[in-house]
Enzyme design. Structure first.
Site, short mmCIF file in Angstrom:
data_model
loop_
_atom_site.label_atom_id
_atom_site.label_comp_id
_atom_site.label_asym_id
_atom_site.label_seq_id
_atom_site.Cartn_x
_atom_site.Cartn_y
_atom_site.Cartn_z
N LYS A 184 -61.24 39.79 -38.59
CA LYS A 184 -60.65 38.54 -38.11
C LYS A 184 -60.14 38.71 -36.66
CE LYS A 184 -59.13 37.03 -42.76
NZ LYS A 184 -57.96 36.56 -43.55
N ARG B 8 -62.63 45.61 -51.36
CA ARG B 8 -61.33 44.96 -51.61
C ARG B 8 -60.24 46.01 -51.85
NH1 ARG B 8 -61.12 39.28 -51.72
NH2 ARG B 8 -59.03 39.32 -52.59
N THR C 298 -53.92 40.41 -50.55
CA THR C 298 -53.96 39.32 -49.56
C THR C 298 -52.69 39.29 -48.72
OG1 THR C 298 -55.26 38.07 -51.16
CG2 THR C 298 -54.30 36.82 -49.33
N ARG D 274 -54.98 46.14 -44.85
CA ARG D 274 -54.04 45.03 -44.63
C ARG D 274 -52.59 45.51 -44.63
NH1 ARG D 274 -56.91 40.56 -48.63
NH2 ARG D 274 -58.22 39.56 -47.05
N HIS E 277 -61.40 39.93 -43.80
CA HIS E 277 -61.80 39.15 -44.98
C HIS E 277 -62.77 39.99 -45.78
CE1 HIS E 277 -63.45 35.90 -47.47
NE2 HIS E 277 -64.63 36.43 -47.20
P1 IDP Z 1 -58.36 36.85 -49.73
O1 IDP Z 1 -58.58 36.80 -48.22
O2 IDP Z 1 -57.57 38.07 -50.14
O3 IDP Z 1 -59.62 36.67 -50.52
P2 IDP Z 1 -57.71 34.05 -50.22
O4 IDP Z 1 -56.85 33.52 -51.32
O5 IDP Z 1 -59.18 33.78 -50.28
O6 IDP Z 1 -57.40 35.61 -50.09
O7 IDP Z 1 -57.11 33.44 -48.88
C1 IDP Z 1 -57.82 33.45 -47.67
C2 IDP Z 1 -56.87 33.77 -46.52
O8 IDP Z 1 -55.85 32.75 -46.45
C3 IDP Z 1 -56.07 35.06 -46.72
O9 IDP Z 1 -56.80 36.22 -46.34
C4 IDP Z 1 -54.86 34.82 -45.84
O10 IDP Z 1 -55.16 35.00 -44.45
C5 IDP Z 1 -54.58 33.32 -46.10
N1 IDP Z 1 -53.67 33.11 -47.24
C6 IDP Z 1 -53.99 33.12 -48.56
N2 IDP Z 1 -52.94 32.84 -49.34
C7 IDP Z 1 -51.90 32.64 -48.50
C8 IDP Z 1 -50.52 32.30 -48.73
O11 IDP Z 1 -50.03 32.14 -49.87
N3 IDP Z 1 -49.75 32.17 -47.62
C9 IDP Z 1 -50.24 32.34 -46.35
N4 IDP Z 1 -51.53 32.65 -46.09
C10 IDP Z 1 -52.36 32.81 -47.16
MG MG Z 2 -60.88 34.98 -50.68
#
Ligand code: IDP
Ligand code: MG
Length: 167
Positions: free
Chosen positions: A10, A91, A97, A108, A125
């Site tokens: 990112k 992962r 996340t 992360r 990501h």
């Molecule tokens: P992931 O990237 O671990 O698969 P996702 O739920 O797909 O998680 O969310 C995509 C991106 O959105 C995350 O990597 C993060 O940057 C952001 N994000 C997800 N959930 C939250 C949250 O609850 N608060 C703030 N940002 C979030």
């Molecule tokens: Mg995701």
């Protein structure tokens, strides 16, 4: 069985010069990189990529984030890792996340942070499951950019397609 995972470095990962560190960490998986490129992320691509989060309050900020508008870096690095259990292996190395709850030695956990807006700025990501990986890879790459045959594809003769060519 071999599977593919989309990885994005990112804009915060690029701005912090973490590309080398991240690729070194991911090489621990012994997976194969079968595609890689720099991408200028359009509004459409950002919205489609994160369509599962479109109702979240942080969605507009998330779109700005992946487009690079928060980091003055309008690009991301997109890669496809391929091999046994690619998604779980990547992962695991990426970590949770939320960078505050991610294991401190994960990518992360090491390099992410939470912005004052509440958005998780978490450096990379990784696709979350096989069907998401397929959806995302088809969004970010076309068949000829991937050096293995991942998904069914066919040849088309595209006429009147505007594209750049070398002089
Ligand atoms: P992931 O990237 O671990 O698969 P996702 O739920 O797909 O998680 O969310 C995509 C991106 O959105 C995350 O990597 C993060 O940057 C952001 N994000 C997800 N959930 C939250 C949250 O609850 N608060 C703030 N940002 C979030
Ligand atoms: Mg995701």
């Amino acid at each position: 069985m071999s599977q593919a995972a989309l990885i994005l470095i990112k804009p915060d990962g690029l701005k912090k010069s973490l590309t080398g560190n991240i690729l070194t960490r991911l090489s621990e998986t012994k997976l194969e990189i079968v595609a890689a490129k720099m991408v200028r992320v359009s509004d459409e691509l950002a919205i489609e990529h994160y369509c599962h989060l479109k109702d979240k309050v942080f969605f507009p900020e998330l779109v700005k984030y992946i487009k690079g508008e928060l980091h003055d870096r309008r690009k991301v690095m997109a890669l496809i890792y391929w091999g046994t259990d690619a998604i779980q292996k990547c992962r695991d190395l990426a970590g949770a996340t939320n960078p505050e709850t991610a294991e401190s030695t994960s990518i992360r956990g090491s390099y992410g942070r939470i912005l004052t807006s509440g958005l998780y700025e978490n450096v990379i990501h990784v696709s979350s499951n096989e069907s998401e990986a397929q959806r995302e890879i088809k969004l970010w790459f076309c068949p000829e950019e991937i050096i293995v045959d991942l998904y069914a594809n066919h040849e088309i003769i595209a006429k009147e397609v505007k594209k750049m060519a070398w002089l």
